[in-house]
Enzyme design. Structure first.
Site, mmCIF file in Angstrom:
data_model
loop_
_atom_site.group_PDB
_atom_site.id
_atom_site.type_symbol
_atom_site.label_atom_id
_atom_site.label_comp_id
_atom_site.label_asym_id
_atom_site.label_seq_id
_atom_site.Cartn_x
_atom_site.Cartn_y
_atom_site.Cartn_z
ATOM 1 N N HIS A 186 0.853 -1.156 -0.022
ATOM 2 C CA HIS A 186 -0.112 -0.247 -0.123
ATOM 3 C C HIS A 186 0.917 1.262 -0.050
ATOM 4 C CE1 HIS A 186 -3.972 -1.509 0.176
ATOM 5 N NE2 HIS A 186 -3.921 -2.113 1.228
ATOM 6 N N CYS A 260 0.664 2.136 -5.660
ATOM 7 C CA CYS A 260 -0.302 2.834 -6.577
ATOM 8 C C CYS A 260 0.234 4.266 -6.762
ATOM 9 C CB CYS A 260 -1.652 2.793 -6.140
ATOM 10 S SG CYS A 260 -2.605 1.345 -6.118
ATOM 11 N N ARG A 269 0.470 2.599 -11.626
ATOM 12 C CA ARG A 269 1.374 1.773 -10.849
ATOM 13 C C ARG A 269 2.756 2.493 -10.996
ATOM 14 N NH1 ARG A 269 -2.836 0.755 -9.313
ATOM 15 N NH2 ARG A 269 -3.761 -1.516 -8.997
#
Length: 279
Positions: A186, A260, A269
């Site tokens: 994340h 991300c 990405r």
């Protein structure tokens, strides 16, 4: 009568009338707006602060438990682990901070043989997979970012990424082995371990510790932005299918970090590639 103060009593006027229909409607709307605002603030605080606190605490406990376990028992390398090859099937998406594209949400690793949690036992099964879905088996350290985070098998959100862990893409190489050891994490919320990987520069070092040793990688290239479906970046010889000028054309021992970008979105990405230098 002398010495007495007269008391004056005034009659009360008519009682104040209640709010009319319009007043009541406006008051109800104001109450609703205030309630929604409070709930929104609480939701933002939960996502941006509390999920980070929870995930970092769990990740920290996992790292400490792994290293206590490793320090208590020396590594044992079986002869069958010395001559294995990696076969890396195509991964149908490149998950990052916001979502896990279809097909790439498996929670167990299928990595090839080799030392570390991603290696294979005597029966040929992946050690990472035998630990169970979402089980951490390695520790990633990035000194430039002050980051220490556990690595778990799979890239499922609930079982891996939302716990503050970094996920090992199913089917990619084990730490320290020829091929592409590909990881997802994340960038925002839930521990956000990869929030600042955009700050990594060629020459920066990263280490991956497993039960069987520590592997050192050196950052080589950075792909600032690509499609979430750019599966080329996690292939054994990584090369972007969207930006073919980014990537490699010969086998090696690679480490790939994906997350991300831009921040607080999951549209594209960001990819960082490193090469094995020792271990």
């Amino acid at each position: 009568m002398r010495g007495r103060i007269p008391v004056v009593v005034q009659a009360r006027g008519p009682a104040r009338r209640g709010r009319g229909p319009v007043g009541r409607a406006l008051f109800s709307c104001a109450e609703g707006l205030v309630t929604c605002g409070v709930l929104l603030v609480l939701l933002v605080a939960h996502q941006l602060w509390w999920t980070n606190e929870q995930a970092r605490a769990e990740a920290g406990r996992s790292v400490r438990a792994l290293e206590r376990e490793w320090d208590a028992s020396p590594p044992v390398v079986s002869p069958s682990e010395t001559n294995e090859t990696n076969e890396t099937p195509e991964t149908p998406g490149v998950p990052g901070a916001g979502e896990v594209p279809g097909g790439a949400s498996s929670s167990t690793g299928q990595g090839g043989g080799g030392p570390g949690g991603g290696g294979r036992d005597r029966d040929g099964t992946s050690r990472a997979a035998t630990r169970g879905a979402g089980s951490a088996y390695a520790v990633l350290r990035i000194p430039r970012l002050g980051l220490t985070v556990p690595v778990a098998a799979g890239v499922g959100k609930r079982t891996v990424l939302d716990r503050g862990y970094v996920g090992h893409y199913p089917g990619t190489a084990a730490p320290g082995r020829t091929g592409n050891f590909a990881l997802a994490g994340h960038r925002n919320t839930h521990g956000e371990p990869f929030r600042y990987i955009n700050r990594l520069q060629p020459g920066d070092t990263l280490t991956v510790r497993t039960r069987d040793g520590t592997f050192t990688y050196r950052v080589d290239r950075v792909l600032p932005q690509t499609s979430a479906r750019d599966t080329g970046v996690v292939q054994p010889v990584p090369r972007s299918l969207v930006h073919p000028s980014y990537g490699y054309d010969r086998p090696g021992a690679y480490l790939t970090l994906t997350t991300c970008t831009p921040e607080f979105t999951s549209r594209y990405r960001l990819v960082v590639w490193a090469k094995l230098v020792s271990g």
